[in-house]
Scaffold this active site. Structure first.
Site, short mmCIF file in Angstrom:
data_model
loop_
_atom_site.label_atom_id
_atom_site.label_comp_id
_atom_site.label_asym_id
_atom_site.label_seq_id
_atom_site.Cartn_x
_atom_site.Cartn_y
_atom_site.Cartn_z
N ASP A 8 23.91 -8.90 -45.72
CA ASP A 8 22.80 -8.44 -44.90
C ASP A 8 23.37 -7.29 -44.06
O ASP A 8 24.61 -7.14 -43.99
CB ASP A 8 22.32 -9.61 -44.01
CG ASP A 8 21.34 -9.17 -42.96
OD1 ASP A 8 20.37 -8.49 -43.32
OD2 ASP A 8 21.54 -9.50 -41.78
N ASP A 10 21.82 -5.70 -40.61
CA ASP A 10 21.68 -5.81 -39.16
C ASP A 10 22.32 -7.12 -38.67
O ASP A 10 21.88 -8.20 -39.06
CB ASP A 10 20.19 -5.80 -38.77
CG ASP A 10 19.48 -4.52 -39.19
OD1 ASP A 10 20.04 -3.44 -38.98
OD2 ASP A 10 18.36 -4.62 -39.73
C1 G6P Z 1 16.04 -6.71 -40.60
C2 G6P Z 1 16.18 -7.20 -39.19
C3 G6P Z 1 14.83 -7.49 -38.58
C4 G6P Z 1 13.92 -6.29 -38.76
C5 G6P Z 1 13.72 -6.04 -40.24
C6 G6P Z 1 12.81 -4.86 -40.52
O1 G6P Z 1 15.85 -7.77 -41.43
O2 G6P Z 1 16.96 -8.37 -39.14
O3 G6P Z 1 15.01 -7.81 -37.23
O4 G6P Z 1 12.66 -6.53 -38.15
O5 G6P Z 1 14.99 -5.77 -40.80
O6 G6P Z 1 13.42 -3.68 -40.10
P1 G6P Z 1 12.72 -2.27 -40.06
O7 G6P Z 1 13.86 -1.32 -39.78
O8 G6P Z 1 12.11 -2.03 -41.41
O9 G6P Z 1 11.70 -2.30 -39.00
MG MG Z 2 20.54 -9.57 -40.03
#
Ligand code: G6P
Ligand code: MG
Length: 219
Positions: A8, A10
């Protein structure tokens, strides 16, 4: 056998999870709601719109779709502002080295992030060439905890799901990995991520000894 590791992004490779939190908290404040770190755990791993839906539910606010789009875009603008100031040095210490070690052992390395900003983030960190396959939020129809993103990454890598090990910091992500029939290393709280096979406080705590240990566990 573990033939591929799927990361993953983030909160596993870089602390962009914090930037997501700051941007959501700012939006929630504008809506008159104080988003806590504990509540933020529910936003990890799920799509942008899903995150907004959770905040609206917590705040007891109901809005029409066009208003939701405006708020989601606003949050994303702030997130992109934070991220664009990011430096390659912000990658978590030891992560690049870990990827190098895995690759030197013939293990394929994939990236599976629900974020539509994932390509921008890895470009800023200058690690886009480290991955044998990348699947991001623009390539999936179902958000984690659905297994789609991990199954798609495994297919791109040409590795059976049962031979994949996922690194995840989100509860929804750990569930998605398990639903995909993959092993999972959690990064964060052992209580929140109890469905993972192993939990570490940081990604670089994982080493080859753990990899060998996980080889022997059945999915
Ligand atoms: C990741 C993060 C989420 C976030 C999602 C969408 O999974 O963990 O917290 O909301 O991505 O990200 P984006 O950059 O598309 O808004
Ligand atoms: Mg994450």
């Amino acid at each position: 056998m573990i033939r591929a590791c799927i990361f993953d992004l983030d909160g596993v490779i870089v602390d962009t999870a914090h930037y997501h939190f700051l941007a959501w908290k700012r939006l929630a404040n504008e809506l008159g709601y104080n988003l806590t770190l504990e509540e933020n755990e529910r936003l990890k791993g799920v799509s942008r719109m899903q995150s907004l839906e959770i905040i609206l539910e917590l705040a007891g606010i109901s809005l029409n779709d066009s208003h939701k789009e405006i708020l989601a875009d606003k949050k994303n603008g702030w997130f992109v502002d934070y991220v664009e100031r990011m430096l390659p040095e912000e990658i978590y210490p030891g992560v690049k080295q870990l990827i190098g070690i895995l690759k030197s052992r013939g293990i394929k390395v994939g990236l599976a992030s629900s974020s539509k900003n994932a390509q921008t983030v890895i470009r800023l960190l200058q690690i886009q060439h480290e991955f044998d396959a990348i699947v991001d939020g623009s390539m999936i129809s179902h958000t984690k905890p659905h297994p789609e993103i991990f199954l798609k990454t495994a297919a791109k890598l040409g590795v059976a799901p049962s031979d994949c090990l996922v690194f995840e910091d989100a509860e929804a992500g750990v569930e998605a990995a398990r639903a995909a029939g993959m092993k999972c290393v959690g990064i964060g709280s052992p209580v929140l991520l109890r469905k993972a096979d192993k939990v570490f406080s940081k990604t670089s705590d994982f080493n080859l000894a753990t990899l060998h240990e996980l080889q022997t566990i059945s999915n």
